[in-house]
Write a protein that holds these residues in place. Structure first.
Motif, short mmCIF file in Angstrom:
data_model
loop_
_atom_site.label_atom_id
_atom_site.label_comp_id
_atom_site.label_asym_id
_atom_site.label_seq_id
_atom_site.Cartn_x
_atom_site.Cartn_y
_atom_site.Cartn_z
N HIS A 1 0.87 -1.39 0.02
CA HIS A 1 -0.02 0.15 0.02
C HIS A 1 0.99 1.34 0.06
N ASP A 2 2.06 1.17 0.23
CA ASP A 2 3.10 2.18 0.26
C ASP A 2 2.94 3.37 -0.90
N HIS A 3 2.60 4.41 -0.46
CA HIS A 3 2.40 5.47 -1.78
C HIS A 3 3.77 5.62 -2.36
N ARG A 4 4.98 5.38 -1.77
CA ARG A 4 6.13 5.58 -2.88
C ARG A 4 6.34 4.42 -3.71
N VAL A 5 5.73 3.25 -3.40
CA VAL A 5 5.89 2.17 -4.46
C VAL A 5 4.92 2.29 -5.41
N ILE A 6 3.63 2.62 -5.08
CA ILE A 6 2.41 3.08 -5.95
C ILE A 6 2.73 4.10 -6.75
N GLY A 7 3.18 5.13 -6.35
CA GLY A 7 3.54 6.20 -6.80
C GLY A 7 4.77 6.06 -8.18
N ASN A 8 5.27 5.33 -8.01
CA ASN A 8 6.50 5.01 -8.96
C ASN A 8 5.95 4.01 -10.00
N GLN A 9 5.07 3.00 -9.67
CA GLN A 9 4.32 1.99 -10.50
C GLN A 9 3.44 2.88 -11.34
N LEU A 10 2.74 3.83 -10.82
CA LEU A 10 1.64 4.61 -11.57
C LEU A 10 2.11 6.01 -12.11
N ASP A 11 3.44 6.20 -11.97
CA ASP A 11 4.16 7.37 -12.52
C ASP A 11 3.54 8.46 -11.77
N LEU A 12 3.15 8.71 -10.50
CA LEU A 12 2.47 9.85 -10.08
C LEU A 12 3.65 11.07 -9.87
N PHE A 13 4.61 10.57 -9.23
CA PHE A 13 5.52 11.75 -8.91
C PHE A 13 6.84 11.22 -8.54
N PHE A 14 7.91 12.14 -8.46
CA PHE A 14 9.19 11.48 -8.07
C PHE A 14 9.99 12.51 -7.28
N VAL A 15 10.99 12.00 -6.36
CA VAL A 15 11.61 12.98 -5.87
C VAL A 15 13.20 12.47 -6.02
N ASP A 16 13.90 13.52 -6.76
CA ASP A 16 15.19 13.37 -7.23
C ASP A 16 16.36 13.95 -6.36
N PRO A 17 17.09 13.22 -5.90
CA PRO A 17 18.15 13.86 -4.93
C PRO A 17 18.88 14.90 -5.72
N LYS A 18 19.24 14.53 -6.91
CA LYS A 18 20.18 15.40 -7.66
C LYS A 18 19.30 17.00 -7.71
N VAL A 19 18.16 17.03 -7.57
CA VAL A 19 17.38 18.46 -7.68
C VAL A 19 16.87 18.81 -6.06
N GLY A 20 17.24 17.88 -5.49
CA GLY A 20 16.66 18.35 -3.95
C GLY A 20 15.77 17.35 -3.25
N ALA A 21 16.62 16.74 -2.04
CA ALA A 21 15.66 16.23 -1.27
C ALA A 21 14.26 16.49 -0.69
N GLY A 22 13.48 16.14 -0.82
CA GLY A 22 12.06 16.84 -0.06
C GLY A 22 11.45 17.60 -1.00
N LEU A 23 11.85 17.85 -2.48
CA LEU A 23 11.29 18.50 -3.24
C LEU A 23 10.55 17.77 -4.48
N PRO A 24 9.13 17.37 -4.24
CA PRO A 24 8.73 16.48 -5.18
C PRO A 24 8.20 17.09 -6.31
N TYR A 25 8.28 16.20 -7.39
CA TYR A 25 7.94 16.57 -8.96
C TYR A 25 6.65 15.87 -9.16
N TRP A 26 5.64 16.54 -9.49
CA TRP A 26 4.39 16.01 -9.83
C TRP A 26 4.44 15.60 -11.31
N MET A 27 4.17 14.35 -11.68
CA MET A 27 4.16 14.06 -13.00
C MET A 27 2.80 14.40 -13.46
N PRO A 28 2.42 14.15 -14.79
CA PRO A 28 0.99 14.58 -15.21
C PRO A 28 0.05 13.75 -14.51
#
Length: 607
Positions: A202-229
């Motif tokens: 149920h973890d939203h991080r796992v599902i968020g990745n599977q469904l391509d909902l959002f990502f957080v990229d350490p290279k552009v900043g920890a804790g700064l989420p990008y919302w995919m379409p």
RNA sequence: GCCGACUUAGCUUAGCUGGUAGAGCAUCUGUCUUGUAAACAGAAGGUCGGAGGUUCGACUCCUCUAGUCGGCACCA
């Protein structure tokens, strides 16, 4: 029959006074007593396996049990858990708890090299005596009921090691904590392991990745989420919903800057009480200091202050989807649940003192209505009060706090709702009612909140002209309904397990033409018709087999999959397959449109 | 921030005690033109998180650093 069990249904349990009674094995108390014994056996095993180890608290709770320990040379590592578990199970067979009422001095002498045990013993001592349970070589302070015989301990698993501060205080040394779980039956243990596995799914991080909902990229900043379409679509749907709801409820929505002169945060008290959680100010080089805001209240106060206000304006409800930045500690960051940039569904109501109760009830009603629309059912009310032992963390005097806490309690009692009180959970400017939910992994978090604030109106010198023509000070009620967009979407992702109800689903319909050549036009015309009705529809016209597209629609948890081929074209129909179902249902285009529009209009409600 | 573990292609991951990397899915290109959960073939894709060090040689060992995860502390 194991001697630990009087019969299959009962176990012997010792209480802190040394008395032994029989209780039902399959009761909460039985499980608790089992876990308590397991925790002491773990202590004994740690003591045996690691010479010179110092032992902290051993705790049984609703998730299992854990033991804290500390060792000079090397820490207990995850690799050692299985050996430790074997040692524990071997001990369990013949283990029997003995009650010891020891002299304090004797008890302390036995653990003279162990400051943690010593402290626990000292705290528990009464009149120079201390009641202890002895299991194997280890004596531990008697706290809570414990199962007497260990032979019923067969289905046990040590789960993980982690750091934990002694006494839960970050100023104290960090100990090693071993977590475990134990049950009377293999089935119960298996079920528990399954539940833990299920929680991860149920973890939203796992599902968020599977469904391509959002990502957080350490290279552009920890804790700064990008919302995919797709994630953005869910968020936008919620934002539109909540703004409409609030406007209908008398809120005036505004936009205010994310940057503000630092002086405003000095006035508000944030700089004094909240600085650790704020990004450092920007020195503009000409004497101006700008701060990226951690909260929206000072911004909404500016809106209030922009005109002279009258009692006729109250309650005045200012709302905004306000983007804020907080410098969260690196270890606290977690997917969308804890981030450094967040958008709060924020609102501030300015009221006269005698309007507090009604406004409070109105806000709570709004929250409850919104929860119904999202089918949120698992929550509890927490009355978050000031920590009386730590008053310097808060702004204001005793009188203000006593009054506002009393008011809040009275408002809750009016509404006849169950709540629990939590000292030390208040905001620095006032007490609050928090609505607590749990994440998939079982962590408690605040979803909604209603906060009383006498401080900032005072500090900013807010006023309104009363009936009497004189100036009065309003009270501020801070509130968040769906909390932050980040946390709320994370929460919904977890409770829905990614299968968003149709109104929120980023893609509501997949149309699959059996043959793109023969049925593609029909599919596209149908899609256009749906788009005109605001339905989010995708025609899957890729050069793939139908089965492939069906599978993808299912794994992407699209609520409706429509297959259109010769039969459908002939009858102006669609073949409907709902997410999670194998059944197909053929119906006319119009019938389907009616069905899905009704589905969307019902939100997530289960009526 | 603290304790511990982890970090290999867009994603999921294999790689034992050191001899410069394999796979599945996704992507691209062909062939196929499809009736309810994965057609077939080929191609491309990796300075193994980053920086130092040890070594003839490092994905592998050591140090530092960043991030992620599990907790703790903090919190919407």
């Amino acid at each position: 029959m194991p001697k630990g069990e009087i019969n299959m249904a009962q176990i012997a349990v010792m209480s802190v006074d040394g008395s032994v009674k029989k209780i039902d094995r399959d009761s909460e108390e039985g499980l608790q007593a089992l876990r308590k014994l397991a925790s002491l056996l773990l202590k004994d095993s740690l003591h045996q396996e690691f010479k010179g180890i110092r032992l902290g608290e051993s705790v049984a709770d609703e998730d299992g049990f854990h033991v804290d320990s500390d060792k000079d040379d090397q820490q207990v590592s995850a690799d050692e858990l299985s050996a430790l578990q074997d040692a524990l199970l071997a001990k369990a067979k013949d283990a029997k708890v003995e009650f010891v009422e020891a002299d304090l001095d004797d008890a302390l002498a036995e653990v003279k090299d162990d400051p943690y045990s010593s402290e626990l013993i000292k705290e528990a001592a009464k009149d120079g005596k201390v009641a202890m349970y002895q299991v194997g070589d280890v004596k531990a302070v008697a706290d809570g009921d414990i199962m007497v015989y260990g032979d019923a301990i067969k289905h046990l698993k040590l789960l993980s090691v982690a750091g934990a501060y002694w006494k839960g205080m970050s100023s104290n040394p960090m100990l090693q904590r071993v977590y475990g779980t134990v049950f009377f039956s293999k089935d119960a243990l298996d079920e528990d392991m399954k539940k833990r596995q299920e929680a991860r799914e149920h973890d939203h991080r796992v599902i968020g990745n599977q469904l391509d909902l959002f990502f957080v990229d350490p290279k552009v900043g920890a804790g700064l989420p990008y919302w995919m379409p797709k994630g953005a679509t869910i968020r936008r749907t919620i934002e539109r919903y909540i703004i409409d709801r609030e406007v209908a409820d008398g809120y005036e929505h505004v936009y205010t800057p994310v940057l503000m002169n630092l002086d405003a945060y000095k006035t508000s008290g944030h700089w004094e009480h909240y600085r650790d959680d704020m990004f450092p100010p920007m020195d503009m080089g000409d004497g101006e200091m700008l701060e990226i805001r951690p909260m929206n209240c000072p911004s909404h106060i500016q809106i209030y202050k922009h005109h002279i206000r009258s009692y006729r304006d109250l309650p005045m409800r200012i709302a905004e989807l306000g983007m804020m930045h907080r410098y969260e500690k690196s270890g606290a960051l977690s997917g969308l649940q804890r981030v450094r940039e967040m958008t709060l569904n924020d609102g501030h109501t300015f009221v006269a003192v005698d309007q507090i109760r009604d406004e409070f009830a109105k806000i709570l009603n709004l929250i409850m209505d919104v929860y119904k629309d999202f089918d949120i059912t698992d929550y509890s009310f927490r009355l978050s009060l000031r920590d009386p032992k730590n008053k310097e963390k808060y702004y204001g005097n005793d009188e203000m706090w006593d009054e506002s806490q009393k008011l809040l309690k009275a408002a809750m009692d009016d509404l006849n709702l169950d709540y629990y009180e939590a000292e030390g959970e208040a905001a620095f400017y006032g007490p609050k009612l928090d609505i607590q939910t749990k994440t998939a992994l079982g962590n408690d978090e605040t979803m909604s909140t209603i906060q009383l604030d006498f401080m900032q109106p005072d500090r900013f010198g807010l006023s309104y002209v009363g009936k009497d023509g004189k100036e009065h000070m309003p009270v501020m009620i801070h509130r968040g309904i769906v909390g932050t967009m980040e946390r709320f979407v994370a929460y919904l992702t977890e409770i829905y397990k990614g299968a968003f109800p149709t109104w929120l689903a980023p893609e509501q319909v997949h149309i699959i033409p059996v043959s793109d050549e023969k049925h593609g036009d029909y599919a596209k015309q149908l899609a256009d018709k749906m788009k005109a009705a605001q339905i989010r529809v995708v025609v899957d016209d890729r050069n793939e087999k139908m089965g492939y597209k069906i599978r993808e629609a299912q794994t992407q948890k699209v609520p409706y999959t429509l297959v259109v081929g010769d039969d459908e074209v002939k009858d102006n129909a669609v073949s409907v397959r709902k997410y999670g179902e194998e059944a197909q249902n053929s119906m006319s285009q119009d019938a389907f449109m009616n069905e899905i529009l009704a589905d969307i209009a019902s939100y997530s409600r289960k009526n």
